[in-house]
Scaffold this active site. Structure first.
Site, PDB file in Angstrom:
ATOM      1  N   CYS A 159      39.270 -28.002 -29.516  1.00 44.22           N
ATOM      2  CA  CYS A 159      39.575 -29.423 -29.620  1.00 44.22           C
ATOM      3  C   CYS A 159      39.748 -29.767 -31.098  1.00 44.22           C
ATOM      4  O   CYS A 159      39.011 -29.268 -31.946  1.00 44.22           O
ATOM      5  CB  CYS A 159      38.513 -30.334 -29.041  1.00 44.22           C
ATOM      6  SG  CYS A 159      38.206 -30.097 -27.301  1.00 44.22           S
ATOM      7  N   ARG A 212      43.843 -25.643 -31.906  1.00 43.96           N
ATOM      8  CA  ARG A 212      42.453 -25.696 -31.435  1.00 43.96           C
ATOM      9  C   ARG A 212      42.332 -26.203 -30.004  1.00 43.96           C
ATOM     10  O   ARG A 212      41.225 -26.345 -29.476  1.00 43.96           O
ATOM     11  CB  ARG A 212      41.636 -26.611 -32.337  1.00 43.96           C
ATOM     12  CG  ARG A 212      41.397 -25.973 -33.680  1.00 43.96           C
ATOM     13  CD  ARG A 212      40.596 -26.864 -34.559  1.00 43.96           C
ATOM     14  NE  ARG A 212      39.933 -26.045 -35.534  1.00 43.96           N
ATOM     15  CZ  ARG A 212      38.635 -25.827 -35.567  1.00 43.96           C
ATOM     16  NH1 ARG A 212      37.848 -26.382 -34.685  1.00 43.96           N
ATOM     17  NH2 ARG A 212      38.110 -25.060 -36.481  1.00 43.96           N
ATOM     18  N   TRP A 223      40.941 -29.210 -25.527  1.00 44.77           N
ATOM     19  CA  TRP A 223      40.830 -27.979 -24.738  1.00 44.77           C
ATOM     20  C   TRP A 223      39.779 -28.299 -23.674  1.00 44.77           C
ATOM     21  O   TRP A 223      38.599 -28.456 -23.987  1.00 44.77           O
ATOM     22  CB  TRP A 223      40.373 -26.813 -25.617  1.00 44.77           C
ATOM     23  CG  TRP A 223      40.376 -25.490 -24.918  1.00 44.77           C
ATOM     24  CD1 TRP A 223      41.425 -24.630 -24.770  1.00 44.77           C
ATOM     25  CD2 TRP A 223      39.261 -24.858 -24.273  1.00 44.77           C
ATOM     26  NE1 TRP A 223      41.040 -23.521 -24.062  1.00 44.77           N
ATOM     27  CE2 TRP A 223      39.724 -23.627 -23.741  1.00 44.77           C
ATOM     28  CE3 TRP A 223      37.933 -25.206 -24.062  1.00 44.77           C
ATOM     29  CZ2 TRP A 223      38.898 -22.750 -23.038  1.00 44.77           C
ATOM     30  CZ3 TRP A 223      37.114 -24.333 -23.361  1.00 44.77           C
ATOM     31  CH2 TRP A 223      37.590 -23.121 -22.874  1.00 44.77           C
ATOM     32  N   ASN A 232      34.268 -33.094 -29.660  1.00 48.72           N
ATOM     33  CA  ASN A 232      34.455 -31.653 -29.584  1.00 48.72           C
ATOM     34  C   ASN A 232      33.082 -31.064 -29.301  1.00 48.72           C
ATOM     35  O   ASN A 232      32.131 -31.363 -30.017  1.00 48.72           O
ATOM     36  CB  ASN A 232      34.997 -31.156 -30.943  1.00 48.72           C
ATOM     37  CG  ASN A 232      35.261 -29.664 -30.965  1.00 48.72           C
ATOM     38  OD1 ASN A 232      35.201 -29.008 -29.936  1.00 48.72           O
ATOM     39  ND2 ASN A 232      35.563 -29.154 -32.141  1.00 48.72           N
ATOM     40  N   GLY A 233      32.952 -30.253 -28.235  1.00 50.48           N
ATOM     41  CA  GLY A 233      31.655 -29.682 -27.882  1.00 50.48           C
ATOM     42  C   GLY A 233      31.336 -29.984 -26.434  1.00 50.48           C
ATOM     43  O   GLY A 233      32.221 -30.348 -25.650  1.00 50.48           O
ATOM     44  N   GLU A 242      42.274  -3.483 -29.458  1.00 49.98           N
ATOM     45  CA  GLU A 242      42.871  -4.677 -30.065  1.00 49.98           C
ATOM     46  C   GLU A 242      44.332  -4.823 -29.626  1.00 49.98           C
ATOM     47  O   GLU A 242      44.797  -5.937 -29.353  1.00 49.98           O
ATOM     48  CB  GLU A 242      42.746  -4.589 -31.596  1.00 49.98           C
ATOM     49  CG  GLU A 242      43.366  -5.723 -32.380  1.00 49.98           C
ATOM     50  CD  GLU A 242      42.830  -7.118 -32.054  1.00 49.98           C
ATOM     51  OE1 GLU A 242      41.856  -7.259 -31.289  1.00 49.98           O
ATOM     52  OE2 GLU A 242      43.425  -8.090 -32.560  1.00 49.98           O
ATOM     53  N   LYS A 290      45.744  -8.105 -27.674  1.00 52.29           N
ATOM     54  CA  LYS A 290      46.877  -8.904 -28.173  1.00 52.29           C
ATOM     55  C   LYS A 290      47.921  -9.059 -27.069  1.00 52.29           C
ATOM     56  O   LYS A 290      48.437 -10.147 -26.849  1.00 52.29           O
ATOM     57  CB  LYS A 290      47.537  -8.243 -29.400  1.00 52.29           C
ATOM     58  CG  LYS A 290      46.758  -8.325 -30.692  1.00 52.29           C
ATOM     59  CD  LYS A 290      46.683  -9.691 -31.316  1.00 52.29           C
ATOM     60  CE  LYS A 290      45.500 -10.474 -30.832  1.00 52.29           C
ATOM     61  NZ  LYS A 290      44.235 -10.348 -31.485  1.00 52.29           N
ATOM     62  N   GLU A 338      46.696 -11.415 -24.225  1.00 51.01           N
ATOM     63  CA  GLU A 338      46.547 -12.813 -24.656  1.00 51.01           C
ATOM     64  C   GLU A 338      47.864 -13.575 -24.696  1.00 51.01           C
ATOM     65  O   GLU A 338      47.917 -14.726 -24.298  1.00 51.01           O
ATOM     66  CB  GLU A 338      45.985 -12.855 -26.088  1.00 51.01           C
ATOM     67  CG  GLU A 338      44.515 -12.747 -26.202  1.00 51.01           C
ATOM     68  CD  GLU A 338      44.098 -12.880 -27.659  1.00 51.01           C
ATOM     69  OE1 GLU A 338      43.276 -13.739 -27.936  1.00 51.01           O
ATOM     70  OE2 GLU A 338      44.592 -12.110 -28.517  1.00 51.01           O
ATOM     71  N   HIS A 395      39.084  10.451 -16.871  1.00 46.67           N
ATOM     72  CA  HIS A 395      37.887  10.110 -16.092  1.00 46.67           C
ATOM     73  C   HIS A 395      38.114   8.891 -15.202  1.00 46.67           C
ATOM     74  O   HIS A 395      37.164   8.270 -14.754  1.00 46.67           O
ATOM     75  CB  HIS A 395      36.689   9.886 -17.020  1.00 46.67           C
ATOM     76  CG  HIS A 395      36.343  11.091 -17.830  1.00 46.67           C
ATOM     77  ND1 HIS A 395      35.821  12.240 -17.281  1.00 46.67           N
ATOM     78  CD2 HIS A 395      36.494  11.356 -19.154  1.00 46.67           C
ATOM     79  CE1 HIS A 395      35.640  13.145 -18.220  1.00 46.67           C
ATOM     80  NE2 HIS A 395      36.053  12.635 -19.377  1.00 46.67           N
ATOM     81  N   LYS A 402      41.994 -21.702 -30.494  1.00 45.05           N
ATOM     82  CA  LYS A 402      41.378 -21.079 -31.663  1.00 45.05           C
ATOM     83  C   LYS A 402      39.965 -21.637 -31.824  1.00 45.05           C
ATOM     84  O   LYS A 402      39.753 -22.821 -31.580  1.00 45.05           O
ATOM     85  CB  LYS A 402      42.218 -21.459 -32.879  1.00 45.05           C
ATOM     86  CG  LYS A 402      41.984 -20.621 -34.090  1.00 45.05           C
ATOM     87  CD  LYS A 402      42.875 -19.416 -34.072  1.00 45.05           C
ATOM     88  CE  LYS A 402      42.755 -18.560 -35.278  1.00 45.05           C
ATOM     89  NZ  LYS A 402      43.178 -17.192 -34.957  1.00 45.05           N
TER      90      LYS A 402
HETATM   91  C1  F6R Z   1      41.800 -12.930 -30.203  1.00 45.93           C
HETATM   92  C2  F6R Z   1      40.988 -13.954 -30.803  1.00 45.93           C
HETATM   93  C3  F6R Z   1      39.602 -14.119 -30.298  1.00 45.93           C
HETATM   94  C4  F6R Z   1      38.646 -14.310 -31.485  1.00 45.93           C
HETATM   95  C5  F6R Z   1      37.234 -14.602 -30.970  1.00 45.93           C
HETATM   96  C6  F6R Z   1      36.240 -14.701 -32.107  1.00 45.93           C
HETATM   97  O1  F6R Z   1      43.093 -12.935 -30.710  1.00 45.93           O
HETATM   98  O2  F6R Z   1      41.413 -14.660 -31.673  1.00 45.93           O
HETATM   99  O3  F6R Z   1      39.215 -13.044 -29.517  1.00 45.93           O
HETATM  100  O4  F6R Z   1      38.671 -13.149 -32.247  1.00 45.93           O
HETATM  101  O5  F6R Z   1      37.230 -15.795 -30.247  1.00 45.93           O
HETATM  102  O6  F6R Z   1      36.637 -15.665 -33.030  1.00 45.93           O
HETATM  103  P1  F6R Z   1      36.011 -15.741 -34.482  1.00 45.93           P
HETATM  104  O7  F6R Z   1      36.412 -14.502 -35.198  1.00 45.93           O
HETATM  105  O8  F6R Z   1      36.578 -16.978 -35.081  1.00 45.93           O
HETATM  106  O9  F6R Z   1      34.529 -15.803 -34.288  1.00 45.93           O
END
Ligand code: F6R
Length: 613
Positions: free
Chosen positions: A2, A27, A74, A103-104, A486, A490, A493, A509, A608
């Site tokens: 948010c 966000r 969000w 936010n929260g 990773e 990616k 996501e 396995h 984010k």
């Molecule tokens: C993946 C991604 C998330 C963050 C995770 C931790 O692309 O961005 O998996 O890595 O939410 O976020 P931070 O690093 O901000 O604690």
């Protein structure tokens, strides 16, 4: 999660709020809204959808006020629709006394809602936030100063909040509060801002005051006043944002994710700047706040993080074990905080977070510190909660990361973990010559990452094939196993294709059962001690007619013979290979998502900075 922005000054607030919300949209992007006080009444504009929808709404139904609060959501409680969009208004019998953005999560909202309904407050939404608006309205009925009213409301709230609000009787005055969810005051000339992230105010001012947990603020165009809910008035500290406002512009790139992938040579430079000490074959990390003697006493390292940061931590595990011969455990922060894992006084706990605000990682940090462990943090966002609460740590200096899918923060974290492994190693068995080789390797990383970026045309060709798949396996060994994880994260996501990462050795396995001509495997296979074994595993997939994409050296003829596509990376010392190998995988996810027409910088259901549990 948010975005919150507030403005009070001489300008028309709506364009400032909309511009701020656009910068915070990463966000959360379910719905957007704003409230402002005009001629003693609260004007509300809000709607499900992106900030652009709010902008259109304001075009045919403008608000001229010079104050207001805005929000991009969000959803946590209640669907992403017009009614649940923020702001929420509080007041009896339809009166709008106050408008609140949040936010929260208010964890005790159900009990508070019952209490308020019994007193005649009518609720419109399913959100937890609306209780805050009505609680405020009830306190304002007593005729007290709005900040006093807010300070009486806050102790009733269990959970986390970044709050911003306007009250009908005080045009030009904003209120804010924080507990576990960030809020900053942007300090301008004759104008002030509130925001959940300094990114929102960067075009207007570089001066910000970060609120601390338990603090509330009253903001007017001329000044602002901070009070702690228990400790009374607080003298705020003004910090300066150390990055330029254009760091959050696209700068000609199609998407933030692509921009941030391409920034990675600079990311590696900035993460290592001033930290490589060639003359000692070591690294200098002053922010750890630990003496060489204290670091030498460490017998075990625990790294806790979430998502991409967790994958970086896993690379760190291999590096620290290899260079410092210390046992390392990598924990999901959300598990670590509630497990009662044994930690003795020779265990060093380090949390990793790009945003510095992730609720689970913050919880892990607090749990570790509560148990009396000095706890370090590897963080990107300067002034974030985790950065402030940790006993010491290392900043990534990667600049703002706007793409929801993390890319450059991963590289910066891996580079910093390599520095840490080197430093810990040089306090133990690592010789000067070995240390100097690591220093040289890290010094060469920016140019080699630049070479790895040249894989893009090969990546685009492979992406056409991957975009047809319903499921993809990512496989890597040793330092490349976390890179495979990773790569899979990616892809899922941003393209919504199911993808799993495994150590290459694990394939036989179980996962090999998935292999068929429609299920591609992506092997991370630069040359190294286990390369011959990886080639055998690729043969096994090929024998089952599975399509093969490999990340490897351009002159690796064996790999080329076995692979449908090779995504070339340059040869490099092993310790920095993850920094190179991840680049084609980030680009692969990007181009598959582009081919599929996905919203790359705002993937569905994600946001984010995950500030809720
Ligand atoms: C993946 C991604 C998330 C963050 C995770 C931790 O692309 O961005 O998996 O890595 O939410 O976020 P931070 O690093 O901000 O604690």
């Amino acid at each position: 999660m948010c975005g919150i922005v507030g403005y009070t000054g001489a300008k028309e607030a709506a364009p400032v709020l909309v511009a701020g919300l656009r910068r915070l949209e990463y966000r959360g992007y379910d719905s957007a809204g704003m409230a402002a006080v005009e001629a003693g009444s609260i004007e509300l504009r809000k709607q499900a959808g992106r900030v652009q929808v709010l902008e259109e709404l304001l075009r045919w139904d403008p608000v001229a006020a010079t104050n207001g609060v805005g929000h991009t959501r969000w959803a946590t409680h209640g669907r992403a629709d017009d009614v649940n969009a923020h702001p929420h208004v509080g007041g009896r019998e339809g009166r709008r006394s106050v408008a609140v953005v949040h936010n929260g999560v208010i964890e005790n909202y159900a009990a508070l809602r019952r209490e308020l309904e019994a007193e005649g407050f009518a609720f419109r939404s399913q959100t937890d936030t609306e209780v805050v608006a009505h609680l405020m309205a009830r306190e304002l009925e007593r005729g007290d100063e709005p900040l006093d009213a807010l300070l009486r409301v806050l102790p009733r709230l269990e959970g986390t909040y970044g709050l911003a609000m306007v009250t009908a009787d005080r045009p030009g005055e904003l209120l804010g509060a924080r507990l576990g969810s960030p809020l900053v005051v942007g300090v301008g000339e004759g104008e002030h801002f509130l925001a959940s992230d300094p990114v929102a105010v960067a075009p207007y001012t570089a001066n910000v005051a970060y609120l601390q947990d338990g603090e509330a603020v009253r903001v007017t165009p001329r000044d602002f006043e901070v009070r702690h809910r228990e400790r009374g008035p607080i003298a705020p500290r003004i910090d300066r944002i150390d990055w330029k406002p254009d760091a959050v512009e696209l700068g000609g790139h199609a998407h933030y994710m692509l921009k941030e992938i391409r920034e990675q040579p600079d990311t590696a430079t900035n993460a290592c700047r001033g930290r490589l000490v060639r003359a000692e074959g070591s690294a200098r990390l002053g922010g750890l706040n630990m003496t060489a003697r204290q670091l030498r006493r460490v017998r075990r390292v625990v790294l806790a993080a979430c998502g991409t940061s967790w994958h970086a931590a896993l690379v760190g595990e291999y590096l620290i074990e290899r260079l410092a011969h210390l046992p390392v455990e990598v924990e999901y922060a959300g598990e670590f905080r509630y497990r009662n894992g044994p930690l003795d006084d020779r265990t060093l706990v380090i949390v990793l977070s790009q945003s510095g605000e992730t609720a689970d990682t913050l919880g892990a940090l607090r749990e570790s510190r509560r148990r009396g462990h000095p706890t370090l943090a590897i963080v990107n966002t300067v002034g974030s909660t985790i950065a402030r609460e940790a006993d010491g740590g290392v900043y990534l200096h990667a600049g703002p990361e706007i793409g929801v899918a993390s890319t450059k923060a991963f590289s910066a974290q891996v580079a910093v973990l390599a520095l840490l492994a080197l430093h810990l190693g040089r306090l133990r068995q690592l010789s000067f010559t070995e240390g100097a080789a690591v220093v040289d390797a890290l010094g060469s990383a920016p140019a080699l990452i630049g070479e790895a970026l040249k894989a893009e045309p090969a990546v685009e060709a492979a992406a056409d094939r991957i975009a047809q798949a319903r499921s993809v396996l990512f496989l890597g060994r040793d330092l490349h196993y976390p890179v495979a994880l990773e790569g899979a994260l990616k892809l899922k996501e941003i393209s919504y294709i199911h993808a799993e990462g495994y150590p290459t050795s694990e394939m036989k396995h179980g996962p090999i059962a998935l292999i068929d001509p429609q299920t591609p495997s992506v092997f991370v296979a630069p040359r190294g001690p286990l390369h011959a074994k990886t080639l055998s595993n690729i043969e096994e997939v090929r024998a089952r007619r599975g399509p093969i994409v490999s990340v490897g050296l351009a002159d690796d003829e064996d790999l080329a013979r076995l692979s449908d596509h090779v995504l070339p990376i340059p040869d490099a010392p092993e310790v920095i290979q993850p920094l190179l190998a991840v680049v084609p995988l980030q680009l692969l996810a990007y181009h598959v998502a582009r081919i599929k027409g996905c919203d790359i910088d705002k993937p569905r259901n994600l946001a984010k900075s995950v500030t809720v549990e």
